[in-house]
Scaffold this motif. Structure first.
Motif, PDB file in Angstrom:
ATOM      1  N   PRO A  40       0.818  -1.204   0.000  1.00 27.82           N
ATOM      2  CA  PRO A  40       0.000   0.000   0.000  1.00 27.82           C
ATOM      3  C   PRO A  40       0.856   1.261   0.000  1.00 27.82           C
ATOM      4  CG  PRO A  40      -0.934  -1.601   1.497  1.00 27.82           C
ATOM      5  CD  PRO A  40       0.395  -2.148   1.044  1.00 27.82           C
ATOM      6  N   CYS A  79      -5.372   1.988  -0.323  1.00 28.84           N
ATOM      7  CA  CYS A  79      -4.994   1.764   1.079  1.00 28.84           C
ATOM      8  C   CYS A  79      -3.605   2.340   1.336  1.00 28.84           C
ATOM      9  CB  CYS A  79      -4.996   0.270   1.405  1.00 28.84           C
ATOM     10  SG  CYS A  79      -6.612  -0.500   1.297  1.00 28.84           S
ATOM     11  N   PRO A  81      -0.420   4.010   3.158  1.00 28.19           N
ATOM     12  CA  PRO A  81      -0.009   3.925   4.560  1.00 28.19           C
ATOM     13  C   PRO A  81      -0.205   5.243   5.289  1.00 28.19           C
ATOM     14  CG  PRO A  81       1.914   4.048   3.125  1.00 28.19           C
ATOM     15  CD  PRO A  81       0.713   3.904   2.228  1.00 28.19           C
ATOM     16  N   HIS A  83       1.123   5.914   8.897  1.00 30.99           N
ATOM     17  CA  HIS A  83       1.775   5.463  10.120  1.00 30.99           C
ATOM     18  C   HIS A  83       2.263   6.678  10.912  1.00 30.99           C
ATOM     19  CE1 HIS A  83       1.589   1.469   8.454  1.00 30.99           C
ATOM     20  NE2 HIS A  83       2.346   1.807   7.440  1.00 30.99           N
ATOM     21  N   ASN A 247      -4.920  -5.277   5.641  1.00 30.48           N
ATOM     22  CA  ASN A 247      -4.506  -4.156   4.798  1.00 30.48           C
ATOM     23  C   ASN A 247      -5.025  -2.835   5.340  1.00 30.48           C
ATOM     24  OD1 ASN A 247      -3.102  -5.740   2.958  1.00 30.48           O
ATOM     25  ND2 ASN A 247      -4.860  -5.998   1.595  1.00 30.48           N
ATOM     26  N   ARG A 251      -2.344  -0.377   8.037  1.00 28.25           N
ATOM     27  CA  ARG A 251      -1.750   0.860   7.511  1.00 28.25           C
ATOM     28  C   ARG A 251      -1.716   1.990   8.534  1.00 28.25           C
ATOM     29  NH1 ARG A 251      -5.285   4.625   4.724  1.00 28.25           N
ATOM     30  NH2 ARG A 251      -7.471   4.149   5.084  1.00 28.25           N
TER      31      ARG A 251
END
Length: 260
Positions: A40, A79, A81, A83, A247, A251
């Motif tokens: 992703p 999707c 990321p 983070h 998924n 993420r």
């Protein structure tokens, strides 16, 4: 003379049909089949090539899978990321098996980091360890995560249901980077689960573990081919739906970045 990644990249550019889809090329002496993957948020596909393959085989593979290329990239872009970094300040939230735990920085703790309960759960971090950034957390997740996986109701029971009577692969939590939830080494039969995975709810951690156990059971054929998925889904009902959930939830987990 062995084919190199620049050789394949040049062949893709010369062909003109697929270079816009392929982001990078990886050559592996351990790999037996050609493969495609995308994480992703990545701008394009990663092409995995056995060292013995030649450029004509690569072009043929991509031609056979041309109908999938754009769909794979679209799925990954849906999707991306996200983070977020963590601040090492009192009250910051950290996940352990899907449950939120707040950070408390204390003086003269007996260990750099521990999870304690005094009416609620805390991640208690020694003030002297703050300068170490994410390292105390990574070490803690590796240690506690390995202990959790080795409880009977986790790795041993899952392996017993898949391959009763056969020796279980070595399983531990480790710092394996941020691109995989787990990895199985076919040469040593060792499985390493990424420390970040232990932030996810137990069903998703078990999903990752069964995925790697499946690699240990299915030693031939395509790494994620029909036989792999048949075995995976027999051992993990709803595996494909869990993969989609992984998924999505995956993420957002913390990857170890610290905000200063």
């Amino acid at each position: 003379m062995p084919t190199t990644a620049p050789d394949i990249t040049a062949a893709l550019a010369a062909d003109g049909r697929f270079s816009k889809y392929v982001h990078q090329v990886k050559i592996s002496s351990r790999r037996r089949t050609l493969g495609l993957s995308i994480k992703p948020g990545e701008p394009g596909l990663t092409l995995h090539v056995p060292a013995a393959a030649d450029t004509a085989e690569v072009i043929t593979l991509l031609a056979k899978n041309s109908h999938r290329l754009a769909a794979l990239i679209l799925k990954a872009r849906e999707c991306p990321p996200d983070h977020p970094p963590k601040q090492l300040v009192n009250g910051s939230g950290f996940l352990w098996l899907g449950y939120s735990t707040r950070l408390k920085i204390v003086d003269d703790a007996p260990v750099p980091l521990e999870r304690v309960h005094d009416g609620q759960w805390w991640m208690r971090l020694d003030r002297r360890a703050v300068q170490l950034g994410a390292r105390p957390f990574i070490d803690w997740y590796c240690r506690e995560g390995t202990a959790w996986l080795h409880q009977w109701h986790v790795a041993p029971s899952l392996w017993h249901s898949m391959a009763a009577g056969k020796p279980m692969p070595t399983v531990r939590v480790a710092d394996i980077g941020r691109r995989r939830w787990g990895v199985h080494d076919g040469r040593t039969n060792h499985i390493r689960i990424a420390w970040q995975t232990l932030q996810l709810p137990p069903p998703l951690v078990r999903h990752v573990l069964v995925h790697e156990f499946t690699h240990a059971v299915v030693r031939h054929g395509k790494p994620h081919g029909p036989e792999f998925w048949r075995t995976f889904e027999r051992s993990r009902l709803g595996a494909r739906e869990e993969a989609r959930r992984l998924n999505e939830e995956g993420r957002h987990v913390w990857m170890g970045d610290i905000a200063h």
